[in-house]
Design a protein around this motif. Structure first.
Motif, PDB file in Angstrom:
ATOM      1  N   UNK A 599       0.837  -1.194   0.000  1.00 21.83           N
ATOM      2  CA  UNK A 599       0.000   0.000   0.000  1.00 21.83           C
ATOM      3  C   UNK A 599       0.876   1.248   0.000  1.00 21.83           C
ATOM      4  N   UNK A 600       0.553   2.189  -0.864  1.00 19.64           N
ATOM      5  CA  UNK A 600       1.147   3.519  -0.813  1.00 19.64           C
ATOM      6  C   UNK A 600       0.031   4.506  -0.474  1.00 19.64           C
ATOM      7  N   UNK A 601      -0.032   4.928   0.793  1.00 17.81           N
ATOM      8  CA  UNK A 601      -1.072   5.838   1.243  1.00 17.81           C
ATOM      9  C   UNK A 601      -0.711   7.299   1.026  1.00 17.81           C
ATOM     10  N   UNK A 602       0.454   7.562   0.457  1.00 22.74           N
ATOM     11  CA  UNK A 602       0.845   8.957   0.298  1.00 22.74           C
ATOM     12  C   UNK A 602      -0.071   9.648  -0.713  1.00 22.74           C
ATOM     13  N   UNK A 603      -0.557  10.861  -0.388  1.00 26.72           N
ATOM     14  CA  UNK A 603      -1.488  11.533  -1.300  1.00 26.72           C
ATOM     15  C   UNK A 603      -0.846  12.060  -2.577  1.00 26.72           C
ATOM     16  N   UNK A 604       0.489  12.215  -2.590  1.00 28.14           N
ATOM     17  CA  UNK A 604       1.137  12.834  -3.748  1.00 28.14           C
ATOM     18  C   UNK A 604       2.291  12.025  -4.328  1.00 28.14           C
TER      19      UNK A 604
END
Length: 664
Positions: A599-604
């Protein structure tokens, strides 16, 4: 310990949790109390399951001589049965006879009653009298014109004959929480027949294997969501007849779906004519006296679990639904309220001492153990699920172990609380360490069912997860051609939170109907405050079927993620193992079975060469939340294969996306 380390089959609470050592004697005392209560109830002459057959004695039954009708009303001084067959007059031939132990009996010839006749009890007690729907009535209906309830003689010439056996219990229950009345798109009360024809096929197609039906038992007020039960042995008449409910269960079994129902033994409606409130003129026939017998927050009455007659009634109720309707188990509602005298209201459980001592209703804990004994004796493959927020040790541990109460599963209620707390925080600040802890926080001696959201989050003014994430953009930007950063974010995180919940779930997963495709609206049953509108007591299935709206992407993704775990029978016997947790990069990777959930939860930020250590091997793509068929941005080539180098795997992880890999 790697991801192939198996959980022991049924570890004991004391063996798994050294913090319970000081309470060893208290746990043992609970087990002993349950066994001793069972012996007292049965007198050593029968099994507890045989004792739990009050429904075969009480109520209205046909026998060789005609009809026999029995009820338990210890405070009554006189009872007369009146109905269509007496022109609603009190006639001498319909006076019940008093029997020992507070029971009453009436025998009638075969021609005295007919299928479909309506009736009530005219009950008298010292200082008063009143009409009552029998406590053991198997069919109860409400008159549309007057609003009054009555029992119905239910004896069709051709009773429903089941055709399909119950499917075997799945290794991982994938539960579709459903409400028959609000399952239709039309603004009306749906029926058992409509649910069978229209909704069951949707559930099977969506990939779920278990249905949890709410509000099946008779409840006078539709807006109570079925939690103010009046008629414990009758299906809710507004949905249809007992045979129509049987046909629903049978059809579900034919589709490979198991059926469990909400069992509300934590409290009962105050209603007196159609309910058990002051049933025989006394408030204490079924309930505690005084303040202990009232749940102020729920405006309902509380059962006296120390009373043998109440135990007989409730345990028989458990068996009745298994015997009569061939359901496959129960989700016990309000277990926290049952087990504590404070009902969990305003209580934060911070110490193990909270699970023992004067605040615990040991009679209720004992009842739950007895109920599980009956259910699993009658149907060894039946499933029982406990709704408990307190974390009571032993709740879902086997009955034979010290403190074991016998539930098969407990709901992991902390998971949904975690998600909805995160919605109040910008996602660039989501603490992944806390998230992962809450996703995996469960007792090793118990099985649990996780969920991202259920019906609770959307009742009367609340918002579903997708609505919390997208807010006002839900109204005008869910079209596939709409450009909306808010909706892009909501759709991406909705998929990720549900996949993370499923992938980390202990032993099962639950979803409330419509939430799989991001149903946008709250739940509000018809009431005076909304001018008795049905507009929010339905499901807008057409949203997910419209190719021009993004809801369909969420539905397709939900089905794909379920298939990912359904194809792995050993999945729930494998413990999730953390591989990488990077708070700065907002990366979470864990391994389970031979799958890697990334998972990559980073918004940008997207990462083009994100490397982490793995065992040597070749990995193939199983699921990509960013795929176009799931409403993603197609930033990865489909079907990619990945090779390790020096025990490291390098991945392209786009922002706000999840990737599932399988080791070949």
């Amino acid at each position: 310990m790697n991801c192939f380390t198996r959980l022991s089959n049924e570890p004991a609470p004391l063996a798994c949790d050294p913090c319970l050592a000081p309470y060893r004697d208290a746990l043992a005392a609970r087990t002993l109390r349950t066994a001793e209560t069972a012996r007292k109830l049965t007198g050593g002459r029968m099994s507890l399951a045989d004792f739990a057959s009050g429904h075969e004695y009480f109520g209205l039954h046909r026998d060789a001589a005609g009809w026999v009708f029995r009820e338990w009303a210890p405070n009554a001084t006189r009872i007369i049965v009146r109905g269509d067959f007496t022109n609603w007059e009190e006639r001498p031939g319909f006076v019940m006879k008093s029997k020992p132990g507070g029971a009453w009996e009436l025998r009638l010839p075969a021609e005295a009653l007919r299928h479909g006749d309506h009736y009530l009890l005219s009950m008298e007690w010292e200082g008063g009298r009143g009409d009552r729907v029998p406590a053991y009535a198997r069919c109860v209906v409400q008159d549309e014109a007057t609003g009054l309830f009555s029992a119905v003689v239910y004896a069709p010439e051709r009773p429903y004959a089941f055709r399909h056996p119950s499917p075997p219990a799945p290794a991982m229950p994938l539960v579709y929480e459903s409400h028959v009345g609000m399952a239709q798109e039309e603004p009306k009360v749906g029926s058992f027949a409509e649910f069978r024809v229209k909704t069951l096929p949707r559930i099977a197609k969506a990939g779920y294997n278990t249905i949890q039906l709410m509000a099946v038992m008779g409840h006078p007020y539709y807006g109570s969501f079925g939690y103010h039960v009046a008629n414990f042995f009758a299906v809710a008449g507004r949905f249809g007849t007992p045979d129509e409910f049987k046909e629903l269960v049978d059809a579900a079994h034919g589709l490979g779906l198991r059926v469990i129902i909400d069992l509300v033994h934590s409290h009962a409606t105050r209603n007196e004519v159609e309910g058990l409130g002051r049933y025989d003129g006394s408030r204490t026939a079924f309930f505690h006296a005084g303040a202990r017998g009232e749940h102020a927050a729920w405006d309902s009455l509380l059962f006296d679990y120390a009373k043998p007659e109440v135990l007989h009634f409730l345990l028989s109720n458990c068996r009745y639904w298994l015997d009569e309707f061939r359901i496959d188990g129960f989700r016990f509602d309000g277990v926290t309220s049952m087990m504590y005298l404070h009902h969990g209201l305003g209580k934060t459980f911070t110490s193990y001492a909270d699970y023992f001592g004067p605040d615990v209703d040991e009679d209720a804990v004992c009842y739950l153990g007895l109920a599980n004994t009956v259910i699993h004796t009658v149907r060894p493959d039946a499933v029982t699920v406990a709704e408990d927020v307190s974390g009571m040790p032993g709740l879902a541990a086997p009955l034979g172990q010290p403190g074991g109460i016998g539930f098969d599963y407990r709901l992991a209620m902390g998971v949904t609380d975690m998600w909805f707390k995160l919605f109040d925080i910008p996602d660039e600040n989501w603490p992944l360490g806390w998230m992962y802890h809450e996703l995996c926080n469960r007792r090793r001696d118990e099985r649990s069912i996780s969920y991202a959201e259920c019906h609770d989050q959307a009742i009367v003014g609340g918002k579903t997860a997708i609505f919390r994430l997208a807010d006002a953009a839900m109204y005008d930007a869910m079209h596939v051609s709409s450009a909306s950063l808010a909706v892009d974010r909501a759709v991406a995180l909705h998929k990720m939170m549900r996949l993370a919940t499923l992938a980390s779930a202990g032993h099962g997963y639950l979803n409330f109907m419509g939430n799989e495709f991001g149903h946008p609206e709250w739940i509000d049953f018809p009431r005076e405050g909304n001018h008795w509108s049905m507009m929010h007591a339905r499901r807008l299935w057409s949203l997910a079927e419209n190719p021009d709206l993004r809801y369909r992407f969420l539905a397709v993704f939900d089905r794909a993620m379920l298939e990912t775990v359904k194809s792995r029978p050993e999945f729930t016997r494998c413990i999730p193992q953390l591989v990488r947790l990077d708070e700065t990069a907002k990366i979470l990777i864990f391994e389970r079975d031979d799958l890697y959930f990334c998972f990559n939860f980073h918004p940008e930020r997207s990462y083009f060469d994100y490397a982490f250590e793995v065992r040597e091997g070749v990995f193939e793509t199983v699921l990509d939340s960013d795929a176009p068929e799931f409403g993603g941005f197609a930033r990865r080539e489909p079907g990619q294969t990945y090779f390790t180098r020096n025990s490291r795997l390098s991945l392209y992880l786009p922002n706000r996306s999840a990737l599932v890999l399988k080791r070949r």
